[in-house]
Design a protein around this motif. Structure first.
Motif, mmCIF file in Angstrom:
data_model
loop_
_atom_site.group_PDB
_atom_site.id
_atom_site.type_symbol
_atom_site.label_atom_id
_atom_site.label_comp_id
_atom_site.label_asym_id
_atom_site.label_seq_id
_atom_site.Cartn_x
_atom_site.Cartn_y
_atom_site.Cartn_z
ATOM 1 N N UNK A 185 -18.420 -7.032 27.844
ATOM 2 C CA UNK A 185 -17.417 -7.204 26.723
ATOM 3 C C UNK A 185 -16.228 -8.128 27.003
ATOM 4 N N UNK A 186 -15.845 -7.905 28.297
ATOM 5 C CA UNK A 186 -14.412 -8.600 29.088
ATOM 6 C C UNK A 186 -14.631 -10.549 27.612
ATOM 7 N N UNK A 187 -15.670 -10.998 28.080
ATOM 8 C CA UNK A 187 -14.947 -12.295 27.333
ATOM 9 C C UNK A 187 -15.436 -12.583 25.772
ATOM 10 N N UNK A 188 -15.884 -11.129 25.178
ATOM 11 C CA UNK A 188 -15.452 -11.514 23.666
ATOM 12 C C UNK A 188 -13.795 -11.210 23.284
ATOM 13 N N UNK A 189 -12.973 -11.247 24.671
ATOM 14 C CA UNK A 189 -11.944 -10.715 23.857
ATOM 15 C C UNK A 189 -11.440 -12.394 24.591
ATOM 16 N N UNK A 190 -9.791 -12.428 24.223
ATOM 17 C CA UNK A 190 -8.914 -13.450 24.247
ATOM 18 C C UNK A 190 -8.422 -13.032 25.362
ATOM 19 N N UNK A 191 -8.759 -13.277 25.937
ATOM 20 C CA UNK A 191 -7.931 -12.953 27.627
ATOM 21 C C UNK A 191 -7.430 -14.886 27.731
ATOM 22 N N UNK A 192 -6.144 -14.338 28.559
ATOM 23 C CA UNK A 192 -5.411 -15.293 29.615
ATOM 24 C C UNK A 192 -5.742 -15.920 30.068
ATOM 25 N N UNK A 193 -5.777 -17.434 29.885
ATOM 26 C CA UNK A 193 -6.623 -18.414 31.240
ATOM 27 C C UNK A 193 -7.191 -17.950 32.067
ATOM 28 N N UNK A 194 -6.054 -17.438 33.063
ATOM 29 C CA UNK A 194 -6.261 -17.521 34.371
ATOM 30 C C UNK A 194 -7.376 -16.019 34.998
ATOM 31 N N UNK A 195 -7.149 -15.334 33.989
ATOM 32 C CA UNK A 195 -7.870 -13.950 33.862
ATOM 33 C C UNK A 195 -9.560 -14.476 33.823
ATOM 34 N N UNK A 196 -9.942 -15.290 33.478
ATOM 35 C CA UNK A 196 -10.983 -15.389 33.078
ATOM 36 C C UNK A 196 -11.844 -15.239 33.887
#
Length: 129
Positions: free
Chosen positions: A107-118
């Motif tokens: 599910x992680x990549x379905x959230x708007x993650x900060x760019x460095x966290x992707x």
């Protein structure tokens, strides 16, 4: 000059903790692995234990470095060091975040993650997914 920042990868029962930056904070509204900048003389492990105490009000035990990610934001470059963490307490007291959620790795990549966290999310999916 690249700032070193520790990020907590907290996995419990197949779920991963992510937090959302509160309004008024840098990257407000974006999701991240909680953590913060290393102080002079700190290891990523000692930093993440301190940051989790300050940001989430929890005691923790830092483990191995899972991966690192380098990203250049408008304010400068950071090296995000993902540290695996075990929580000793589970009640979160949010200071710089307005939400915290336990999600599955997929599910992680379905959230708007900060760019460095992707890239860290992608490594978590590869390792635990």
């Amino acid at each position: 000059m690249t700032s070193q920042v520790a990020a907590a990868v907290i996995c419990q029962e197949g779920m991963v903790l992510i937090t959302r930056r509160a309004p008024g904070e840098k990257l407000a509204g974006m999701w991240e692995f909680p953590g913060g900048k290393l102080e002079p003389g700190e290891t990523p492990q000692s930093c993440i234990v301190r940051e989790l105490r300050e940001e989430l009000g929890v005691e923790s035990v830092a483990g191995e470095i899972l991966t690192t990610s380098t990203f250049t934001y408008p304010g400068g470059a950071i090296e995000l060091i993902a540290v695996t963490v075990l929580l000793r307490s589970a009640v979160l007291s949010l200071q710089v975040h307005d939400r915290a959620e336990w999600v599955t790795p997929r599910e992680l990549l379905g959230y708007e993650l900060a760019p460095a966290d992707i890239p860290i999310a992608e490594e978590i999916i590869r390792k635990y997914g």
